[in-house]
Design an enzyme around this catalytic site. Structure first.
Site, short mmCIF file in Angstrom:
data_model
loop_
_atom_site.label_atom_id
_atom_site.label_comp_id
_atom_site.label_asym_id
_atom_site.label_seq_id
_atom_site.Cartn_x
_atom_site.Cartn_y
_atom_site.Cartn_z
N ASN A 39 0.81 -1.31 0.18
CA ASN A 39 -0.06 0.10 -0.14
C ASN A 39 0.76 1.27 0.02
O ASN A 39 0.26 2.37 0.48
CB ASN A 39 -1.00 0.11 1.27
CG ASN A 39 -2.13 0.92 1.02
OD1 ASN A 39 -2.56 1.03 -0.13
ND2 ASN A 39 -2.51 1.86 1.89
N TRP A 40 2.06 0.99 -0.48
CA TRP A 40 2.99 2.17 -0.40
C TRP A 40 2.21 3.53 -1.46
O TRP A 40 1.67 2.98 -2.61
CB TRP A 40 4.29 1.85 -1.19
CG TRP A 40 5.42 2.87 -1.33
CD1 TRP A 40 6.21 3.18 -0.25
CD2 TRP A 40 5.59 3.81 -2.38
NE1 TRP A 40 7.06 4.28 -0.90
CE2 TRP A 40 6.75 4.63 -2.10
CE3 TRP A 40 4.91 4.20 -3.80
CZ2 TRP A 40 7.14 5.79 -2.97
CZ3 TRP A 40 5.16 5.25 -4.59
CH2 TRP A 40 6.29 5.96 -4.19
#
Length: 278
Positions: free
Chosen positions: A232-233
């Site tokens: 989820n960067w």
């Protein structure tokens, strides 16, 4: 920014199945939230190298709604180990779906939360259009709604993915109906779940996120062959002063999936099957 390496050494071909790219010079689309910042491919590559990942799924951010150009540019920049989740709206021309497919898009994002471009009200219509192009549905919602959404999700053609360990915005236990519903969806054989972003929903907090971790452990036990992992960067919803460390998030898999064979499924084999990596 952390430079710490994870304790977990990922196997060759490991895939991060959910991240976003933002280009500051491309403004948000009407209906989308503000950009969280300028988060580009080079910044992601640094993190990807530190964690040891070979492949990545670029997910269309809500900020850009159905303007997929930044996501397409990121897929191209990140190379042959990249695919994407895009957004089209009902009535889109087949030629546009074909163009996006050539650019590496393999799924449609369904976002039943604020800022989503396509929610459940238009899900069936849009999936009927993109399914013939071999796209699957990538769904994010408050998991507490799963019981009321279960039948609609089961009516989808083909495969579908549920984001962020179900994303229960208030904690649930494995014994409660919203979680049992997620297990039933897995039992269709068409459902995958991303084990990701525990910081978005956990009330017990870092580093162990125990309220979310017990759900992750139960999911891995129930259907290890359809679990995925994602960074989820660049963590667009996290407060700037509470950014999670990507290495620590990856190391949660040591708890969630305690043996090497299961972790290889989650990191390599399952995403290769779902996203078409060879």
């Amino acid at each position: 920014m952390s430079t710490r390496k994870p304790r977990l050494a990922v196997p060759p071909g490991a895939t991060d199945t959910h991240m976003h790219v933002y280009h500051a010079e491309v403004p948000p689309a009407p209906g989308g939230p503000a950009l969280p910042g300028d988060f580009r491919e080079d910044g992601y590559r640094e993190m990807q190298k530190r964690l040891g990942f070979a492949r990545v799924i670029v997910v269309q951010p809500n900020a850009y709604q159905d303007d997929n150009r930044v996501t397409l540019a990121a897929i191209q920049a990140l190379g042959p180990g990249a695919r994407g989740v895009g957004v089209v709206k009902p009535g889109v021309a087949d030629a546009e779906i074909e163009r996006l497919s050539r650019g590496g898009i393999v799924a449609q994002r369904i976002f039943q939360l604020p800022w989503g471009a396509i929610g459940f009200d238009r899900m069936q219509e849009v999936m009927a259009q993109v399914h013939p192009f071999n796209w699957h549905a990538n769904i994010q919602l408050d998991g507490r709604e799963l019981p009321q959404r279960e039948e609609a999700i089961k009516r989808l053609p083909g495969k579908f993915v549920i984001d962020h360990t179900g994303k229960y915005l208030e904690p649930v236990t494995p014994e409660q109906e919203p979680f049992k519903c997620l297990l039933r969806l897995l039992d269709t054989g068409r459902c995958w779940v991303k084990l990701s972003a525990p910081y978005e929903t956990s009330k017990t907090g870092a580093p162990k996120y125990e309220d979310v971790s017990r759900l992750a452990r139960a999911l891995v036990k129930h259907a290890p062959e359809r679990m995925l992992w994602a960074s989820n960067w660049p963590h667009p919803s996290a407060p700037k002063d509470q950014m999670p460390d990507d290495a620590e998030l990856l190391d949660l898999l040591l708890d969630w999936a305690p043996d090497d064979a299961t972790r290889k499924k989650i990191l390599v084999d399952n995403p290769a099957e779902l996203y078409g990596f060879r």
